[in-house]
Design an enzyme around this catalytic site. Structure first.
Site, short mmCIF file in Angstrom:
data_model
loop_
_atom_site.label_atom_id
_atom_site.label_comp_id
_atom_site.label_asym_id
_atom_site.label_seq_id
_atom_site.Cartn_x
_atom_site.Cartn_y
_atom_site.Cartn_z
N TRP A 103 -0.47 -0.98 -6.48
CA TRP A 103 -1.92 -0.34 -6.47
C TRP A 103 -2.31 0.64 -7.73
O TRP A 103 -3.43 0.31 -8.34
CB TRP A 103 -2.50 0.37 -5.17
CG TRP A 103 -2.34 -0.60 -4.27
CD1 TRP A 103 -1.56 -0.72 -2.87
CD2 TRP A 103 -3.53 -1.62 -3.97
NE1 TRP A 103 -1.96 -1.81 -2.25
CE2 TRP A 103 -3.01 -2.48 -2.86
CE3 TRP A 103 -4.51 -2.00 -4.82
CZ2 TRP A 103 -3.65 -3.38 -2.43
CZ3 TRP A 103 -5.45 -3.08 -4.30
CH2 TRP A 103 -4.99 -3.70 -3.18
N ASP A 173 -5.31 8.44 -5.18
CA ASP A 173 -5.65 7.39 -4.50
C ASP A 173 -4.64 7.87 -3.20
O ASP A 173 -3.39 7.56 -3.34
CB ASP A 173 -5.52 6.04 -5.07
CG ASP A 173 -5.51 4.90 -4.16
OD1 ASP A 173 -5.71 5.07 -2.79
OD2 ASP A 173 -5.44 3.71 -4.32
N LYS A 197 -6.21 1.47 6.47
CA LYS A 197 -4.72 1.79 6.63
C LYS A 197 -4.34 2.74 7.68
O LYS A 197 -3.55 2.31 8.74
CB LYS A 197 -4.14 2.17 5.35
CG LYS A 197 -4.27 1.29 4.12
CD LYS A 197 -3.56 0.24 3.93
CE LYS A 197 -4.08 -0.69 3.22
NZ LYS A 197 -4.11 -0.62 1.70
#
Ligand SMILES: *Cc1c(COP(=O)(O)O)cnc(C)c1O
Length: 363
Positions: A103, A173, A197
């Site tokens: 990511w 993040d 999530k």
């Protein structure tokens, strides 16, 4: 299959009580008498939903007024672009990025469209199996900002300390570990996390940003990509994802009232992760943990088996026993057990037991 045994990396499992209230809200929100899917985002009811969700997040994080809370769309991926639009566009300095996994690597090309990017540390040569130690990093005190991912969801690597200088804007993040443990919000300038999530369904992304950052907004941003316009509109510039935000509200209530806050959540998450890592370590000749021990994630437990055939067999057998979502991310393979906030300790214990028995039966 059972929701209780859903170890998917994302969208992740949600608390049973939240699913129950969500089912009810699709029929009719009790206070309104209408389905959540047909309530106006301009209603007083929805304004109160936004207010309470923000209040709950503030309470959970002990967030000071210096920081604003926004509910935006476009997922975490849009933040890969919006952040450098705000903080890098038209500037001389480079932004520092840590490249620690799937990511964080995805965020970098988007930042490069807006300005200079310096990769402070790249985990690719070591196979994205570990994170840098803080003393290995050469973050610049002159950087426009530092960007990193607190929990690399695919590899199962999590920072347990804080990289960067407090004098440089710290941008993080937290999509896969937001509200899973306490953080000190004063040490962050911008935090972002999509819901799917740990917090709710896909469709809403939570941004926490230091209000003073908006003083440097470059002119000419499209309004939807302008944090200031979104803040001025109280996150209702256009039609927001009412349903997703409502579920996030229910999850924040669950964290406050049923769990009892982030210290408690953290203790539960630590015990859950320890259970699975214990199964790995007790069968160390069979399971090989992906992440270096010091960087093990409390959210995504990643490991390999001796052969790809055995991994396929593991997925098949676990599925037959009602577990789901254990196949590793398509970019990495192997096995990943995601144990987000809502995953119950009992479900984790049954997976830990399954792992021990599977290892014994195939050894
Ligand atoms: C899943 C994930 C993303 C991608 O988010 P989208 O909402 O699908 O854009 C970004 N960052 C991290 C850390 C993730 O886990």
């Amino acid at each position: 299959m059972s929701n209780l045994l859903n170890f998917s990396g994302g969208p992740g499992v949600l608390p049973e009580t939240v699913l129950e209230q969500t089912r009810q809200a699709i029929d009719a929100v009790p206070e309104v008498g209408l389905s959540i899917l047909g309530i106006s985002h301009r209603s007083d009811w929805f304004a109160a939903v936004i207010d309470e969700t923000e209040r709950n997040i503030r309470q959970l994080l002990r967030l000071p007024e210096s920081h604003a809370v926004l509910f935006l769309q476009g997922g975490a991926t849009l933040q890969f672009s919006m952040i450098p639009m705000l903080l890098l566009r038209g500037r001389q300095q480079a932004a520092d990025y840590l490249r620690t996994g799937y990511w964080s690597a995805k965020a970098i090309p988007e930042a490069r469209r807006e300005g200079n990017v310096r990769i402070v540390w790249d985990g690719e040569p070591t196979g994205f199996r570990r994170l840098p130690r803080i003393d290995e990093l050469t973050c610049l005190e002159t950087a426009a900002y530092l960007h990193y991912v607190s929990n690399e969801t695919v590899e199962g690597l999590q920072f347990h300390d804080l990289p960067g200088h407090d004098s440089v804007l710290r941008v993080c993040d937290m999509s896969s570990d937001f509200l899973s443990r306490p953080v000190d919000p004063e040490r962050f300038d911008l935090i972002y996390a999509h819901a799917q999530k740990n917090l709710g369904p896909a469709g809403v992304t939570i941004i926490i940003l230091r209000r003073s950052l908006l003083d440097q907004s470059p002119p000419g941003l499209p309004v939807m990509l302008d944090y200031r316009a979104q803040l001025d509109a109280h996150s209702i510039y256009n039609t927001p994802p009412v349903f997703a935000i409502y579920v996030v509200l229910l999850v924040t209530r669950w964290l406050l009232n049923d769990i009892g806050g982030l210290e408690r959540m953290d203790a539960i998450n630590r015990a859950k992760a320890a259970c699975l890592y214990d199964s790995i370590d007790r069968s160390a000749a069979f399971y090989r943990g992906w992440a270096a021990t010091v960087n093990r994630s409390l959210m995504n437990v990643t490991f390999r088996l001796p052969t790809a055939d055995l991994e396929a067999d593991f997925v098949r057998q676990s599925t037959a026993q009602g577990f789901s979502g254990l196949q590793g991310h398509r970019s990495l393979g192997g096995i990943r057990a995601s144990v987000y906030n809502a995953m119950t300790p009992a479900a984790v214990a049954s997976l830990g037991q399954f792992m021990l028995e599977f290892a014994k039966s195939r050894a």
